[in-house]
Structures are given as C-alpha cells and as structure tokens.
Design an enzyme around this catalytic site. Structure first.
Site, mmCIF file in Angstrom:
data_model
loop_
_atom_site.group_PDB
_atom_site.id
_atom_site.type_symbol
_atom_site.label_atom_id
_atom_site.label_comp_id
_atom_site.label_asym_id
_atom_site.label_seq_id
_atom_site.Cartn_x
_atom_site.Cartn_y
_atom_site.Cartn_z
ATOM 1 N N GLU A 190 -3.316 -1.622 2.815
ATOM 2 C CA GLU A 190 -1.503 -1.540 2.899
ATOM 3 C C GLU A 190 -1.504 -0.286 3.388
ATOM 4 O O GLU A 190 -2.209 0.635 3.439
ATOM 5 C CB GLU A 190 -1.248 -1.144 1.184
ATOM 6 N N ARG A 229 -17.161 -1.420 -4.985
ATOM 7 C CA ARG A 229 -16.973 -0.169 -3.616
ATOM 8 C C ARG A 229 -18.063 0.945 -3.494
ATOM 9 O O ARG A 229 -18.682 0.702 -4.467
ATOM 10 C CB ARG A 229 -15.478 -0.100 -4.323
ATOM 11 N N LYS A 235 -6.841 7.951 -1.079
ATOM 12 C CA LYS A 235 -6.480 8.208 -0.657
ATOM 13 C C LYS A 235 -5.665 9.669 -1.214
ATOM 14 O O LYS A 235 -4.643 10.065 -0.457
ATOM 15 C CB LYS A 235 -4.869 5.802 -0.299
#
Ligand code: ATP
Ligand code: MG
Length: 600
Positions: A61, A304, A314
């Site tokens: 994104e 992850r 982020k």
C-alpha cells in the site's frame, strides 16, 4: 520426498516451494487464460502468453516507505517467481484514497529495483508489441470491482446496510456471541441496487451506508459475518481523482486484484489467515458468476519477519520521522530500505538475511546480530580495505629526520586493496614524521594483555615500520595530546628486515601529511529495547544510536563515490554517505562493526 531444489544447499526448502511444485505437477493453472473474466474485455485484451506460469505479486500500500519486513516479502515473491520461471507483479494496493501519495509510489518502485527485481519481464507486450512493466495499480480495477459488487447484489449475495457504525459493531457479536442480522439484510435486490447506486452517485453522506456481503452473521469466523465491501468516502484519489466517492474495502479488493492479474499463489503474512475463508468465498462466487477465471488464486500465509531492536510498524516509523527522532525516512538508523541502503546494506546482504531467516508458519524474533552478520558475510569478500583513525591523536617519530634524511621526507608504503584478492590491486599511502593514531592505542602504563603503545614497547605501524614508544604527553586535564616514538631502522614491511623482528602489536595509522579529514558517523541500533513496540516507543530508543567523530582516513578514499563500501581495518564496515558526498562533504557511515559487540 525431496524435490530437486532441496538438494541445492543454497536454497533451503520452504513449504511454499512444495505448494508450488505440487500445483505445477498437477497442472492446476494450465487451463487458465489471462485473469479477467470472459465478460471483461478490458482485462482479456492485455493478453497472457503463458497461462501456466507461476505468477506472484508484491502488493504494497503506497502509504509509507518500504522496510525490512517488506524486503522479506519482495525477496520471497520475486525469487519464487524466478525459480519457477514465472513472473512477479509489483502492485500498488491503492484502494484507500486518504493516506496514499506519489512520493511513496516512487520510493517503493526505487526500492524494488534497487533490490534487483526488475518488473519489466517481457510477457505482457502492449498492442504495439512493446514490453510493458509488470507494474499494476489496484485503482485501475475500480470499474471491475464496482461491476462485481452489482453482480453480488443481483445474486442476493450483498446488501446495503444503513445501520450506524455503532450498531454494526454491536450487532457483529464477538468470539463468544454470534452476530445479529441487520434489519436491512432482507432488502430486495432492486432496493439494494438502487441504494448502492445512490451511494455511488453521491446521494448519501460519508458513513451513512456500507455495502456488505451476505454470508452468515453466526459464523464462528467473525470475518465471515457479512464483511463490508464498500464504504462512502469523499476523498480525492491519487489515480482516479474525484471519480469515485465510494471505495472498496481492502478485504474485498485484494482477492479481485489477484484474480484479475491471474496470480497463482497469493502470499501474505499470518494475520490474514482468518481472512482466507472470505478470500475464497468471494472468488468462488465471482467465478460461479463467470466474472473471473477458474481456478482462482489461492492465499498462503507465512510468519512475518520480526527483527530484534527494530520496529516495522509504518505508523511508528512515521512517528519517528515526524517527531524528529531520526533525520527522515532514509536516516541510516531506520529499518526502511532507503535507510538500510544509506547505512551500507547491499541488496546481496539483505537477500542473504532473508534467506537465512527462513520461511515458516510460526513467528518469532530474528536476532539483529544475524542482520549484521549477513552484511559482514557479503562485504568481507568484496569490500576494499582502508585505514582510518576515528579518535585521532598525533604520534611523533622523533628520530625520523635523522634516519630518513629530513623531517619532511615521506616514505611510500603499499597494502593490498583486499587481503585475499590480489586482482583488486594495491593501495599506496605514505609514512612521515607525524602520523595520526587512535588515542586508545596508547597507555602510560601497560594494562594486562595490552600490546600496543606504552613506553618501552615496540609495535608495527601496519604496512610500515616498527617503532618503539618513548612516551606520551598529556594536558593539564590529563587528556592525551601527543605520543612519541623512535623508528627502529630496517624493519619496513615487505623488506627482509621486517621478518627479523617480532612484535605483538600492529596498529593502524595515517600520516598527517597524507591523511584526509572526514566525518565518520558511528551508528548503532536505533532501539536499545530488544523487542521494541511493546512499551513507550521513546523510552525504548537507544540514546547513543549516533556518535559523530572527526576522523582521518587514508588518501585512497579521496575518490570514494557515494554508496561505496569499505572495511576500515579494525573498525568495521563503512559506506560513503550518498547524500553528504553529493553535497561535497566527505562522510562515512558505519554499517556494522567488525564483530557483534552489542551489550559488551
Ligand atoms: P500496514 O501496517 O500499513 O498494513 P504493512 O506493513 O502490512 O503495513 P503493506 O504495504 O500492506 O504494509 O505490505 C505489503 C506486503 O508486505 C504485504 O504482503 C505484507 O504482508 C508484507 N509485509 C509487511 N510487513 C512484513 C513483515 N514484517 N514480514 C514479512 N512481510 C511483510
Ligand atoms: Mg498491510
């Protein structure tokens, strides 16, 4: 059963390889045409020369800079595609109009290319036969997504819910309680279609209604309790401008993006495991309706990447930038790819790290030390060597003029650029009466186990002569300001005399007449906390993550280009700072020390 790739020790097996190999063996995807749907000319038109190919995607994104966790995902997707002769798409998942910016699109593209993954593989020629980029934007599919939503409504599989956000939340139930049907759930197809078009046409306020899938409000999986597909949001989108005031939800958009691009294996992190039933539900329904090809893509989850002393959220990274705790997204302490690159990390080092960290179904933290180890292991065989003095004090060789024929005489010395790679050549520098040495290389009285400079001791100035220390001078405050020594004649490295003398200390130096001044930035891990992110972020920071010093470096570094990496002998791996060098300042960043010394 061992597959051929397992035998290649450089590529440890992982469960995704087994999935892909099995699918290839069964020919699962050979029947497919290019993504799109039989009824969807715009996507068919792009053509898909080889439907049997493995097709992966990396779907960031564009709402921030990529970080080391993304590097893992990029590496995994692009490497698997390469290994099985397929392709990997770079897809900007730009379905959320509020947070996305062109700056991020550009930085993501740069980072993927820097890692060495070209997206211009030639299997998607345009009408004129020109090679196109395998670069895609989710927002290009908004028209299709809208049509798919109308299809779901028509099939009785979606409805417009006009409950308030609070009511929707309350009626969803929780882990122990099934949800309650919305009063709007039993609307007719005609009414739903009219209300959805009213949403699209701007007749309803933001938040006044959402489109929901009609699945099962009592499902044990909360994600299946009629998830939202579309919301109303009046915001200008970086690609579609003000064309839309309704935007698809990520969970609805993502499977469609995969299907339209004919992705075969859609890899994501474990948080999305609970979303997989909806991913399949949606694509099964759209395939039944003939809107997409069958078999549709399948989602696979892996753990992850978490690295100690690093955060990859982020939101928190943005906080560090916006509050000025670091000097921008590309600060060399940041775990962003832009930061790691300025820190001296190379694509090879990051790929080696990704490979070593493994691809598994169970999470955990990888030790920061293994990130640095990957850097050392890739730089050691290639990095040119150089001498640098980071905490300089002057050493005066008092008998230099007498032995060398004058105080100003300079004596040529040479050293290999790389100790094990003669083909890299030799570097030259000169020794003179005054040289810079590390202040820590001198002691007035010998500490136990210390073999460097103290009065009466002999050491070698590396690649030069042997000297015997005669003393040191301190100022009133006790600070060392000068060290004195005498040259021992006929001891120069590379001459027969050198072998005749044995010394225990070998110290690095640069001649005062020859040295270049440089700023050296000694970076350390940004977080002192091993598992940052759990407590108060600012308390977890390492207060000493940057120490700057004025250093002297050998003259071979005069031509160092921004981004060039070196091993400063004894000190570790350093990189010429790209930004500073471009501005005419000689700055070197420490990428990593010679060995892991954290906490010691
Ligand atoms: P956000 O918190 O904004 O959702 P994100 O880190 O998930 O951020 P995306 O842009 O959605 O960011 O991520 C793109 C891809 O990178 C996704 O497929 C995601 O699974 C993967 N990814 C992100 N972080 C990691 C990580 N730490 N390890 C492995 N893959 C990751
Ligand atoms: Mg995400």
């Amino acid at each position: 059963m061992t597959s051929p790739v397992d035998k290649d020790s450089a590529k440890p097996s992982n469960f995704l390889r087994h999935v892909i190999e099995n699918d290839l063996q069964q020919g699962v995807y050979t029947a497919r045409k290019w993504g799109g749907s039989p009824g969807d000319a715009e996507h068919h038109a792009q053509g898909m020369p080889d439907p049997a190919k493995v097709r992966m995607r990396f779907p960031p994104e564009p709402n921030g800079y990529l970080h080391i966790g993304h590097a893992k995902s990029i590496w995994l997707n692009f490497e698997l595609a390469k290994e099985y002769g397929g392709v990997c798409h770079l897809r900007f998942d730009d379905t959320n109009p509020e947070k996305e910016e062109q700056e991020y699109v550009d930085s993501i593209r740069d980072a993927v290319r820097w890692l060495g993954y070209a997206t211009d593989l030639a299997d998607r020629p345009d009408a004129a036969g020109t090679v196109q980029l395998h670069e895609y934007f989710a927002s290009d599919y908004f028209d299709f997504m809208y049509r798919a939503a109308e299809y779901l409504i028509g099939a009785g599989l979606a409805y417009v819910d006009e409950q308030s956000a609070e009511e929707i939340r309350a009626n969803r139930g929780d882990f122990n309680t099934p949800g309650t049907d919305s009063p709007f759930r039993s609307r007719s197809v005609e009414e739903n279609l009219a209300r959805f078009r009213a949403m699209r046409d701007g007749q309803l306020d933001d938040g006044a209604a959402i489109l929901r899938a009609k699945i099962d409000m009592a499902s044990p999986n909360i994600n299946m309790r009629d998830p939202a597909l579309y919301r109303i949001r009046r915001a200008t989108h970086h690609n579609t401008g003000d064309k839309w005031c309704i935007y698809p939800m990520y969970t609805y958009a993502h499977p469609i993006e995969d299907a339209l691009e004919a992705i075969t294996h859609s890899i994501c992190t474990l948080e999305f495991e609970d979303q997989r039933p909806f991913y399949d539900w949606l694509l099964d329904r759209l395939a039944e309706g003939g809107l997409i090809e069958s078999p549709h893509p399948r989602q696979y989850e892996f753990a992850r990447l978490n690295v100690t002393h690093i955060i990859t959220s982020k939101r928190k990274l943005r906080q560090l930038v916006e509050e000025g705790h670091v000097d921008g997204w590309d600060d060399p302490r940041m775990p962003t790819l832009a930061g790691l690159r300025r820190r001296g990390y190379t694509p090879d080092a990051l790929k080696l790290f990704c490979e070593r960290s493994g691809v598994t179904k169970s999470g955990g933290w990888i030790d920061y030390a293994s990130l640095e180890a990957a850097l050392r292991d890739t730089l050691d065989p290639t990095a040119p060597r150089a001498m640098a003095v980071l905490d300089p004090v002057k050493l005066v060789i008092t008998n230099w003029g007498e032995l060398m024929g004058g105080d100003d005489v300079l004596d040529d010395c040479t050293a290999p650029v790389h100790p094990h790679r003669p083909e890299m050549g030799r570097r030259t520098f000169r020794l003179g009466r005054e040289v810079w040495i590390e202040a820590t290389d001198y002691e007035d009285v010998q500490p136990k186990g210390f073999f460097r400079l103290f009065p009466g001791n002999k050491v070698r100035l590396k690649y030069g002569h042997v000297i015997e220390c005669t003393g040191g001078t301190r100022d009133a405050g006790g600070k060392l300001i000068e060290v004195q020594a005498k040259l021992v004649p006929d001891t120069k490295s590379g001459t027969p005399g050198a072998d005749a003398i044995k010394v225990k200390g070998n110290i690095s130096w640069v001649a005062a007449a020859d040295a270049l001044q440089a700023e050296v930035r000694l970076y350390e891990r940004l977080f002192a906390a091993a598992n940052p992110g759990s407590g108060e972020l600012l308390d977890e920071l390492n207060k000493d993550s940057l120490v700057t010093c004025t250093a002297y470096v050998e003259p071979s570094l005069a031509t160092a280009a921004g981004g060039a990496g070196f091993q400063f002998e004894r000190h570790g791996y350093f990189v010429a700072d790209t930004k500073a060098m471009a501005g005419g300042n000689r700055v070197f960043n420490r990428a990593a020390g010679m060995r892991d010394s954290w906490g010691k």
